[in-house]
Scaffold this motif. Structure first.
Motif, PDB file in Angstrom:
ATOM      1  N   UNK A 501      31.519  -2.375 -15.381  1.00 25.31           N
ATOM      2  CA  UNK A 501      31.994  -2.346 -16.761  1.00 25.31           C
ATOM      3  C   UNK A 501      31.912  -3.745 -17.348  1.00 25.31           C
ATOM      4  N   UNK A 502      32.056  -3.848 -18.667  1.00 28.66           N
ATOM      5  CA  UNK A 502      31.925  -5.144 -19.335  1.00 28.66           C
ATOM      6  C   UNK A 502      33.024  -6.114 -18.932  1.00 28.66           C
ATOM      7  N   UNK A 503      34.167  -5.591 -18.440  1.00 37.81           N
ATOM      8  CA  UNK A 503      35.252  -6.476 -18.021  1.00 37.81           C
ATOM      9  C   UNK A 503      35.133  -6.874 -16.547  1.00 37.81           C
ATOM     10  N   UNK A 504      34.009  -6.529 -15.910  1.00 40.07           N
ATOM     11  CA  UNK A 504      33.760  -6.931 -14.542  1.00 40.07           C
ATOM     12  C   UNK A 504      34.214  -5.936 -13.493  1.00 40.07           C
ATOM     13  N   UNK A 505      34.869  -4.852 -13.900  1.00 39.89           N
ATOM     14  CA  UNK A 505      35.304  -3.855 -12.924  1.00 39.89           C
ATOM     15  C   UNK A 505      34.095  -3.147 -12.324  1.00 39.89           C
ATOM     16  N   UNK A 506      34.130  -2.930 -11.014  1.00 31.98           N
ATOM     17  CA  UNK A 506      33.103  -2.153 -10.333  1.00 31.98           C
ATOM     18  C   UNK A 506      33.546  -0.697 -10.284  1.00 31.98           C
ATOM     19  N   UNK A 507      32.690   0.198 -10.735  1.00 29.65           N
ATOM     20  CA  UNK A 507      33.028   1.616 -10.823  1.00 29.65           C
ATOM     21  C   UNK A 507      31.927   2.430 -10.162  1.00 29.65           C
ATOM     22  N   UNK A 508      32.324   3.274  -9.228  1.00 31.48           N
ATOM     23  CA  UNK A 508      31.372   4.142  -8.539  1.00 31.48           C
ATOM     24  C   UNK A 508      31.415   5.538  -9.147  1.00 31.48           C
ATOM     25  N   UNK A 509      30.226   6.152  -9.265  1.00 33.88           N
ATOM     26  CA  UNK A 509      30.106   7.486  -9.846  1.00 33.88           C
ATOM     27  C   UNK A 509      29.709   8.480  -8.758  1.00 33.88           C
ATOM     28  N   UNK A 510      30.388   9.645  -8.756  1.00 32.74           N
ATOM     29  CA  UNK A 510      30.141  10.679  -7.751  1.00 32.74           C
ATOM     30  C   UNK A 510      29.850  12.012  -8.443  1.00 32.74           C
ATOM     31  N   UNK A 511      29.120  12.863  -7.734  1.00 35.62           N
ATOM     32  CA  UNK A 511      28.751  14.156  -8.304  1.00 35.62           C
ATOM     33  C   UNK A 511      29.969  15.046  -8.501  1.00 35.62           C
ATOM     34  N   UNK A 512      30.913  14.984  -7.554  1.00 34.86           N
ATOM     35  CA  UNK A 512      32.085  15.851  -7.653  1.00 34.86           C
ATOM     36  C   UNK A 512      33.209  15.312  -6.774  1.00 34.86           C
ATOM     37  N   UNK A 513      34.362  15.927  -6.894  1.00 31.31           N
ATOM     38  CA  UNK A 513      35.532  15.500  -6.134  1.00 31.31           C
ATOM     39  C   UNK A 513      35.330  15.691  -4.635  1.00 31.31           C
ATOM     40  N   UNK A 514      34.586  16.720  -4.257  1.00 30.98           N
ATOM     41  CA  UNK A 514      34.376  16.994  -2.835  1.00 30.98           C
ATOM     42  C   UNK A 514      33.670  15.829  -2.157  1.00 30.98           C
ATOM     43  N   UNK A 515      32.642  15.280  -2.816  1.00 32.09           N
ATOM     44  CA  UNK A 515      31.916  14.148  -2.231  1.00 32.09           C
ATOM     45  C   UNK A 515      32.816  12.920  -2.122  1.00 32.09           C
ATOM     46  N   UNK A 516      33.678  12.722  -3.114  1.00 21.94           N
ATOM     47  CA  UNK A 516      34.594  11.581  -3.068  1.00 21.94           C
ATOM     48  C   UNK A 516      35.611  11.754  -1.945  1.00 21.94           C
ATOM     49  N   UNK A 517      36.167  12.970  -1.796  1.00 21.86           N
ATOM     50  CA  UNK A 517      37.139  13.219  -0.731  1.00 21.86           C
ATOM     51  C   UNK A 517      36.502  13.038   0.645  1.00 21.86           C
ATOM     52  N   UNK A 518      35.262  13.493   0.772  1.00 21.47           N
ATOM     53  CA  UNK A 518      34.557  13.347   2.047  1.00 21.47           C
ATOM     54  C   UNK A 518      34.379  11.877   2.404  1.00 21.47           C
ATOM     55  N   UNK A 519      34.001  11.084   1.415  1.00 21.42           N
ATOM     56  CA  UNK A 519      33.802   9.649   1.658  1.00 21.42           C
ATOM     57  C   UNK A 519      35.116   8.980   2.035  1.00 21.42           C
ATOM     58  N   UNK A 520      36.191   9.357   1.380  1.00 25.28           N
ATOM     59  CA  UNK A 520      37.501   8.782   1.710  1.00 25.28           C
ATOM     60  C   UNK A 520      37.916   9.143   3.131  1.00 25.28           C
ATOM     61  N   UNK A 521      37.608  10.370   3.523  1.00 23.24           N
ATOM     62  CA  UNK A 521      37.981  10.801   4.873  1.00 23.24           C
ATOM     63  C   UNK A 521      37.151  10.080   5.935  1.00 23.24           C
TER      64      UNK A 521
END
Length: 534
Positions: A501-521
């Motif tokens: 983002x313009x304020x320097x924050x790093x933001x990751x984009x995922x296809x869906x919540x399932x992929x994000x939950x899997x990565x967290x696990x």
């Protein structure tokens, strides 16, 4: 010594007196509940306009004051914020109009940070709808007192007592009617003034473009005019009184109860009673808490915060307006204040007050007022401005985007205009602009709460910046905040895109919540934080 710097008793009393005169409010509702129509009706009854406009271009009716964007006029919806100041009974009301469409919730949430009370507008036929409840929860968390207006009683709808039950059960607020309808919904005969017990009878005007005249009829004469409808209304109000549904100011100000009024905004019926309620019951500008919880007294040195940035309001000058809520002290045009995020001085040379799209120069403003600072390119939503002792007000909420598009210019000769327009959208803070190494700076990613944001961006880029754009859909529905180490890991995942983002924050984009939950696990050591709404 200026009024801002003076600390003697006379100036303190003047600031306190001016603050007591202010009511800074917003209207929350589901789309199509009549919010823009109510705004027009309030302005009409306060004699701020001579004729009420319509949201759908009805014959003989002009456009509404608050809906000034082309899309707003064409679709009859509110998608921008407009600040309007008017006077009723020597009280100054600052009405901050809010987008009603759910796709613009983030803008609405920010406006609610700038008000002291709100009107919860309810469609008589539909009751408490989804967007109304969503916005109610924000008001509840912030302790914002709510005045409820049951609108459209001139049309077939629900039962008045059933609506009281719904309000109490779904919001937890104790409803205390100030007016009560005579006649069922769709057969609106008038109102009972619950305090005096008298019958308020209205005489409609053509198309509802002008104020509906009213007369007060003693209770003993009402039966002859309204018949059984009056008797029913008397019985219902009597039942409510027996159950304790009487206004209690302390409960209202603590957001435990809600005064309730009935009306028909399109016919300008019941609107004067709502205005009187704002003057008599709504809280005035008071000390506001900073990020540490300390309240800054209204008669302290000047302070305020930016809750909205909007460009395109003046098509001739292409300027941008930063809307500032004055929290304490006196604002004087030309004064130099401190811009808290940067620590730098900021000159307020170009200051105006808004009446919808129209504006006029303002020299002085008081706690509760909304000031538009023109061409304030350094200001972002959430920024604090102050004089004297430093203060930091809470930041604006940032929402979790759910829709993502890659934006590209359709005219290669308009590169500068394209970049300027995208930067402006980013500065306003409602739609988030992200950049990815995968795509380069020529194809930024726009992230939004709702898809209509992209329609607005398309129109504004074409009309305001003469830089037509097209969007490519992206396969993402979820975003989260990450750190640099996490970014290195995710860069190896083709199904995930790392952006900045313009304020320097790093933001990751995922296809869906399932992929994000899997990565967290699978990788609990990674930083994968939600983008919080509060």
């Amino acid at each position: 010594m200026s009024a801002v710097e003076t600390r003697d008793g006379v100036d303190n009393l003047r600031v306190l007196d001016e603050a007591l005169k202010r009511r800074t409010i917003a209207v929350i509702s589901h789309p199509d509940a009549g919010k823009s129509t109510l705004t027009e009706a309030l302005l009409l009854h306060a004699h701020a306009i001579g004729e009420a406009g319509a949201t759908h271009g009805k014959a003989g009716r002009r456009a509404t004051v608050s809906d000034w964007m082309t899309m707003e006029k064409e679709r009859g919806i509110s998608i921008s914020s407009a600040a309007i100041q008017f006077t009723h009974r020597d009280t100054i009301i600052n009405l901050v109009d809010t987008p009603g469409h759910a796709d613009f919730s983030e803008d609405t949430y920010r406006v609610l940070a700038a008000v002291d009370a709100a009107i919860m507008l309810v469609d008589a036929a539909k009751g408490l709808e989804a967007q109304t409840m969503k916005l109610f929860e924000v008001c509840k968390r912030r302790g914002i007192p709510l005045i409820t207006m049951i609108n459209k009683w001139d049309r077939p709808g629900g039962d008045a007592l059933a609506l009281m039950d719904e309000i109490e059960k779904r919001t937890g607020l104790f409803p205390t009617p100030l007016t009560w309808p005579v006649g069922e919904s769709g057969d609106f005969r008038g109102l009972v003034d619950c305090d005096s017990g008298q019958f308020v009878r209205f005489h409609r005007t053509a198309g509802g473009a002008t104020i509906a005249s009213e007369e007060t009829v003693p209770a003993e004469d009402a039966t002859a005019i309204a018949g059984p409808a009056w008797q029913t209304a008397v019985e219902e109000t009597g039942l409510l009184r027996e159950e304790g549904h009487r206004h209690d100011e302390s409960l209202f100000l603590s957001a435990a109860s809600t005064p309730v009024l009935f009306g028909a905004a399109a016919l300008n019926i019941g609107v004067r009673q709502l205005l009187d309620t704002l003057v008599d019951l709504a809280p005035s500008a008071e000390a506001r808490a900073d990020t540490s919880g300390v309240r800054r007294a209204v008669n302290s040195a000047f302070s305020g915060f930016v809750f909205k940035v909007q460009s395109g309001m003046d098509s001739n000058h292409r300027d941008r307006v930063a809307f500032v809520r004055v929290c304490s002290g006196v604002f004087e045009r030309g004064m130099t204040v401190t811009h808290e995020p940067s620590g730098r001085p900021f000159a307020t040379k170009y200051a105006q007050q808004m009446f919808g799209k129209d504006r006029e120069t303002v020299d002085t403003a008081w706690p509760g007022d909304i000031v538009g600072l023109i061409n304030a390119s350094a200001l972002r939503p959430g920024d604090t401005l102050f004089m004297g002792g430093p203060v930091v007000y809470p930041p604006m909420p940032r929402f979790q985007p759910e829709h993502f598009r890659a934006a590209r210019s359709t005219d290669s000769s308009k590169h500068k205009q394209f970049r300027k327009g995208i930067e402006q959208l980013d500065h306003e803070g409602v739609i988030q602009v992200l950049h990815s190494d995968r795509r380069g700076d020529q194809t930024p990613i726009l992230a939004a709460v709702g898809p209509m944001q992209f329609e607005v961006a398309t129109e504004r880029m074409a009309n305001e910046y003469r830089a037509p754009i097209a969007f490519d859909a992206l396969p993402y529905t979820v975003a989260c905040l990450i750190d640099a180490e996490t970014a290195k890991v995710l860069a190896k995942h083709s199904s995930t895109e790392v952006t900045m983002a313009s304020d320097g924050r790093l933001i990751a984009l995922f296809a869906n919540e399932w992929k994000l939950r899997t990565l967290r696990r699978e990788h609990p050591e990674l930083t994968l934080d939600s983008i919080s709404a509060e």
